[in-house]
Design an enzyme around this catalytic site. Structure first.
Site, mmCIF file in Angstrom:
data_model
loop_
_atom_site.group_PDB
_atom_site.id
_atom_site.type_symbol
_atom_site.label_atom_id
_atom_site.label_comp_id
_atom_site.label_asym_id
_atom_site.label_seq_id
_atom_site.Cartn_x
_atom_site.Cartn_y
_atom_site.Cartn_z
ATOM 1 N N ARG A 54 -12.776 -21.313 6.229
ATOM 2 C CA ARG A 54 -12.378 -22.702 6.526
ATOM 3 C C ARG A 54 -13.249 -23.291 7.629
ATOM 4 O O ARG A 54 -13.613 -24.457 7.582
ATOM 5 C CB ARG A 54 -10.910 -22.766 6.926
ATOM 6 C CG ARG A 54 -10.017 -22.754 5.701
ATOM 7 C CD ARG A 54 -8.584 -22.951 6.028
ATOM 8 N NE ARG A 54 -7.816 -22.958 4.784
ATOM 9 C CZ ARG A 54 -7.380 -24.060 4.176
ATOM 10 N NH1 ARG A 54 -7.610 -25.245 4.693
ATOM 11 N NH2 ARG A 54 -6.704 -23.984 3.048
ATOM 12 N N ASP A 190 -0.854 -5.692 -7.355
ATOM 13 C CA ASP A 190 0.138 -4.953 -6.577
ATOM 14 C C ASP A 190 -0.553 -3.657 -6.193
ATOM 15 O O ASP A 190 -0.863 -2.825 -7.060
ATOM 16 C CB ASP A 190 1.379 -4.656 -7.432
ATOM 17 C CG ASP A 190 2.455 -3.960 -6.613
ATOM 18 O OD1 ASP A 190 2.120 -3.013 -5.873
ATOM 19 O OD2 ASP A 190 3.626 -4.349 -6.710
ATOM 20 N N HIS A 191 -0.810 -3.477 -4.908
ATOM 21 C CA HIS A 191 -1.698 -2.367 -4.543
ATOM 22 C C HIS A 191 -1.097 -0.995 -4.872
ATOM 23 O O HIS A 191 -1.815 -0.004 -4.912
ATOM 24 C CB HIS A 191 -2.138 -2.471 -3.080
ATOM 25 C CG HIS A 191 -1.126 -1.994 -2.084
ATOM 26 N ND1 HIS A 191 -0.131 -2.797 -1.597
ATOM 27 C CD2 HIS A 191 -0.958 -0.798 -1.482
ATOM 28 C CE1 HIS A 191 0.605 -2.105 -0.746
ATOM 29 N NE2 HIS A 191 0.126 -0.890 -0.647
ATOM 30 N N LYS A 195 -2.805 3.189 -6.556
ATOM 31 C CA LYS A 195 -2.646 4.549 -6.016
ATOM 32 C C LYS A 195 -2.723 5.565 -7.165
ATOM 33 O O LYS A 195 -2.030 5.422 -8.168
ATOM 34 C CB LYS A 195 -1.284 4.694 -5.318
ATOM 35 C CG LYS A 195 -1.132 3.848 -4.050
ATOM 36 C CD LYS A 195 0.248 4.078 -3.445
ATOM 37 C CE LYS A 195 0.617 3.050 -2.403
ATOM 38 N NZ LYS A 195 0.121 3.292 -1.073
ATOM 39 N N GLU A 229 8.968 3.846 5.913
ATOM 40 C CA GLU A 229 7.787 3.640 6.753
ATOM 41 C C GLU A 229 8.139 3.866 8.211
ATOM 42 O O GLU A 229 9.233 3.531 8.643
ATOM 43 C CB GLU A 229 7.272 2.208 6.601
ATOM 44 C CG GLU A 229 6.797 1.886 5.209
ATOM 45 C CD GLU A 229 6.156 0.509 5.169
ATOM 46 O OE1 GLU A 229 4.982 0.424 5.505
ATOM 47 O OE2 GLU A 229 6.849 -0.461 4.837
ATOM 48 N N ASP A 248 9.715 -8.145 0.468
ATOM 49 C CA ASP A 248 8.411 -7.567 0.785
ATOM 50 C C ASP A 248 8.089 -6.359 -0.100
ATOM 51 O O ASP A 248 6.930 -6.115 -0.432
ATOM 52 C CB ASP A 248 8.412 -7.147 2.271
ATOM 53 C CG ASP A 248 7.044 -6.745 2.777
ATOM 54 O OD1 ASP A 248 6.048 -7.333 2.310
ATOM 55 O OD2 ASP A 248 6.956 -5.837 3.637
ATOM 56 N N HIS A 253 6.532 -3.438 -5.177
ATOM 57 C CA HIS A 253 6.138 -2.026 -5.114
ATOM 58 C C HIS A 253 7.195 -1.071 -5.702
ATOM 59 O O HIS A 253 6.876 -0.194 -6.495
ATOM 60 C CB HIS A 253 5.849 -1.616 -3.670
ATOM 61 C CG HIS A 253 4.843 -2.483 -2.990
ATOM 62 N ND1 HIS A 253 3.815 -3.089 -3.664
ATOM 63 C CD2 HIS A 253 4.698 -2.861 -1.698
ATOM 64 C CE1 HIS A 253 3.088 -3.782 -2.806
ATOM 65 N NE2 HIS A 253 3.604 -3.673 -1.611
ATOM 66 N N LYS A 353 11.600 -0.137 7.506
ATOM 67 C CA LYS A 353 10.566 -0.035 8.549
ATOM 68 C C LYS A 353 11.140 0.702 9.755
ATOM 69 O O LYS A 353 12.357 0.768 9.932
ATOM 70 C CB LYS A 353 10.159 -1.438 9.006
ATOM 71 C CG LYS A 353 9.570 -2.278 7.896
ATOM 72 C CD LYS A 353 8.127 -2.580 8.174
ATOM 73 C CE LYS A 353 7.499 -3.418 7.117
ATOM 74 N NZ LYS A 353 6.389 -2.787 6.444
ATOM 75 N N LYS A 358 7.569 9.001 7.430
ATOM 76 C CA LYS A 358 6.882 8.180 6.428
ATOM 77 C C LYS A 358 6.919 8.967 5.131
ATOM 78 O O LYS A 358 6.474 10.110 5.076
ATOM 79 C CB LYS A 358 5.440 7.939 6.886
ATOM 80 C CG LYS A 358 4.454 7.632 5.786
ATOM 81 C CD LYS A 358 3.968 6.216 5.855
ATOM 82 C CE LYS A 358 3.031 5.891 4.710
ATOM 83 N NZ LYS A 358 3.320 4.674 4.023
#
Ligand code: BG6
Length: 507
Positions: A54, A190-191, A195, A229, A248, A253, A353, A358
Site C-alpha cells: 500500500r 486452509d493450512h 500438513k 496450543e 478461528d 482446521h 489457547k 501443545k
C-alpha cells in the site's frame, strides 16, 4: 497433490501477485515456502513474484525485508544462492488494490513484467490481506480484466482464512466471489491441508485394507479431535477478541480433520470426488438447536499463569482485548453426524489457547470387546482400544491395546504400537504451504475448500455462535493459563461415561 511421484513436474510459467506483500503472512510462511520450493527446484523456470504494497516501497527494499523474514522463519538453513535467485524474481508495486486508478496502473506494470519474464500471462493472485479486502480486491481485479481466462492462460485467486465470520457472511462472500470468477479459479486455503500428517489420513484409511471395515458405528465408540496450543493470543488481540476460538479453529482446521476422518471413500482421487465427499459429511453434521448447542458445548477463557517458565497474562489484560471480554479462548463441542456410518457415534472436539501442552491429534476409540471372558479379574475393566493419529508435535500413528503382563496370574496393561514419521522418513521440515502453493500453480485444487464445504462448516457451528451471543458471560468458564482447560470440558464427556484421552506422546 499428485499420486504419481514421477509426475512431480515443474509448474508452467506464471507470475504470483501477492496482495499484502509487506505483511506477516508473506514473511512468515509464503516466502519460506517459496524458498523451499525453489530449493527443491519446483518453481516454474519462467516465474516472477509481484508484491503489492500500500505504501511506496522500492523492489530492493521489499527484497531486503523478505530476506530478513526468510532468515528468521526459514524451516531449514538458507542457501544464499537459492534465496538470491528467488528474490531476484521479486518486484514491488505500490498502490491501493481497491482503487481503480491504482489497479489500472498495476495492470500495465504486471503486463510489462510478464512480457519481460515470459510468464505467458498465467497469474496466481494471492490475497494475504485482512478478510475485509477479499471481495473488494477481487472486484477490482475483475473490473480491470486481470482475472479473465482465455482458454490459453489461467488466472487463479488464493483466499486466506477466515472465510466469513458466520454462515451468512460466508455465503455472501461465496456469492460475491462466484459472480466475479468461476469456482475452479478460487483456491480457499486452509493450512491444515498442507500438513503431511493430515494428508496421510486419506492414505491411512483408503490405501490399507484393514481399517475401513471397522471404521464405522459397529466398531467405533466415539472420536476425539484435539488441537491444544500453548501459545496465548499474543499480539493478535484485536483480531482474536472479535473472533474467538470457535471461529478461528473449528469450521476450518478442526473440520478438515473431521471430514477426512469421517468422509465416505471417494470413487476417485480427484478434486471433484474428494471434495464432494468432504462436503457431504460436513453437511451431515447435525445442526443443534440453540438449547442443545448450549448443552453440547463448553467455552472457556484463560486468566494468567505460567507456561514453560514464561508468564502469560490474563486474556482480558492482553493488548486490544476488552477488559470485560466474553470471547472464548477454549471450546469443547459434542457433535453427531446424521448418516448411516456414524449414527450414534459422538465426535468430541476441543481446542484452546494457553494450555499446558501443545498437541494436535485425532483419537479413535473402539468399542469394548463384546464379551467379558475374564470375569472377576482386573481384566474385566479393560480399557478400550485407541487408534491415535498424531498430527503435531508427535507426528505418527499409535495403536493402544491391552496385553498380558508376563507372570503366573492374569494381569493386564495397556501398551502402544507406534509408528513415527521421523523413524522412516527423512523429510526436510516445511511450512505446510509448499504443497498448497505448488498445487495452485499446477491447478490441482484437491487440498482447497470448495464453497459448499465452507458453508456446511459454518452451518454446523452457527447454533453455538447464536446461543453464546445470547448467553453473554453466562457459561463462560475461566481457566488458568498452563492448565488443561476448563473443568467442564471433562464433564462434557464424563456425563456420557467417557473421558478425554490423557496426554501421551507418540514419541
Ligand atoms: C491459525 C489460527 O489459523 O492456526 C491460529 O488463526 C492458530 O490462532 C493456528 O494458532 C494453529 O495452526 P497450527 O498449524 O500451529 O496448529
Amino acid at each position: 497433490m499428485t499420486t504419481d511421484p514421477s509426475n512431480q513436474r515443474k509448474p508452467e510459467p506464471c507470475s504470483m501477485i501477492i496482495f499484502g506483500a509487506t505483511g506477516d503472512l508473506t514473511h512468515r510462511l509464503v516466502t519460506p515456502a517459496l524458498y523451499n520450493l525453489a530449493a527443491a527446484d519446483l518453481l516454474p523456470d519462467k516465474f516472477c513474484v509481484v508484491g503489492i504494497a500500500r505504501k511506496p516501497m522500492s523492489s530492493g527494499a521489499l527484497r531486503d525485508s523478505l530476506m530478513k523474514g526468510l532468515r528468521e522463519f526459514a524451516t531449514r538453513p538458507v542457501d544464499d544462492a537459492v534465496a538470491e535467485r528467488l528474490l531476484e524474481c521479486v518486484t514491488c508495486i505500490a498502490g491501493d488494490p481497491t482503487d481503480p486508478g491504482s489497479i489500472d496502473r498495476m495492470r500495465a506494470q504486471i503486463e510489462q513484467l510478464e512480457a519481460t519474464r515470459q510468464t505467458g500471462g498465467n497469474r496466481l493472485f494471492y490475497l494475504a490481506t485482512p478478510p475485509d479486502a477479499f471481495a473488494p480486491v477481487a472486484r477490482e481485479l475483475r473490473r480491470a480484466g486481470l482475472l479473465r481466462e482465455d482458454g490459453q492462460t489461467w488466472r487463479r485467486l488464493v483466499v486466506e482464512k477466515p472465510f466469513g465470520t458466520d454462515l451468512e457472511s460466508a455465503k455472501a462472500l461465496n456469492r460475491e466471489l462466484l459472480t466475479i470468477m468461476d469456482e475452479h479459479q478460487i483456491y480457499r486455503i486452509d493450512h491444515y491441508l498442507g500438513k503431511e500428517t493430515v494428508q496421510n489420513i486419506l492414505v491411512l484409511r483408503f490405501a490399507n485394507g484393514m481399517f475401513e471395515p471397522i471404521w464405522n458405528r459397529n466398531h467405533i465408540d466415539h472420536i476425539q479431535i484435539t488441537v491444544d496450543e500453548k501459545l496465548g493470543v499474543g499480539h493478535r488481540g484485536s483480531f482474536y477478541d472479535a473472533t474467538g476460538a470457535l471461529r478461528d479453529m473449528v469450521p476450518n482446521h478442526l473440520f478438515q480433520l473431521l471430514s477426512l476422518v469421517a468422509m465416505e471413500p471417494p470413487a476417485r482421487f480427484d478434486a471433484h470426488a474428494v471434495r464432494s465427499e468432504k462436503a457431504e459429511v460436513l453437511a451431515a453434521i447435525h445442526t443443534w438447536s440453540e438449547r442443545d448447542a448450549l448443552q453440547n458445548s463448553v467455552r472457556g477463557q484463560y486468566w494468567g499463569g505460567r507456561i514453560g517458565g514464561a508468564d502469560i497474562t490474563d486474556y482480558r489484560s492482553t493488548k486490544d482485548v476488552k477488559s470485560d471480554s466474553t470471547t472464548e479462548t477454549y471450546v469443547a463441542l459434542k457433535l453427531v453426524i446424521d448418516n448411516w456410518r456414524w449414527a450414534g457415534v459422538p465426535f468430541y472436539l476441543r481446542t484452546g489457547k494457553a494450555l499446558g501442552t501443545k498437541r494436535t491429534e485425532v483419537a479413535i476409540k473402539f468399542k469394548q470387546a463384546p464379551f467379558a471372558m475374564f470375569r472377576n479379574t482386573p481384566v474385566e475393566q479393560l480399557s478400550q482400544n485407541y487408534l491415535v493419529l498424531g498430527i503435531e508435535p508427535s507426528e505418527g500413528i499409535a495403536l493402544q491395546f491391552n496385553t498380558k503382563v508376563p507372570g503366573p496370574t492374569i494381569s493386564i496393561d495397556g501398551v502402544e504400537m507406534k509408528f513415527r514419521y521421523k523413524d522412516y522418513f527423512k523429510a526436510e521440515p516445511s511450512t505446510g504451504y509448499e504443497t498448497l502453493i505448488y498445487d495452485c500453480m499446477i491447478g490441482d485444487n484437491i487440498l482447497f475448500q470448495r464453497a459448499d464445504s465452507v458453508e456446511a462448516g459454518w452451518q454446523a457451528v452457527q447454533p453455538f455462535l447464536d446461543a453464546w451471543k445470547k448467553a453473554g458471560a453466562d457459561g463462560l468458564e475461566r481457566y488458568e493459563a498452563g492448565s488443561e482447560g476448563p473443568a467442564n470440558a471433562e464433564a462434557l464427556l464424563t456425563r456420557d461415561g467417557r473421558n478425554w484421552r490423557k496426554f501421551g506422546r507418540i514419541a
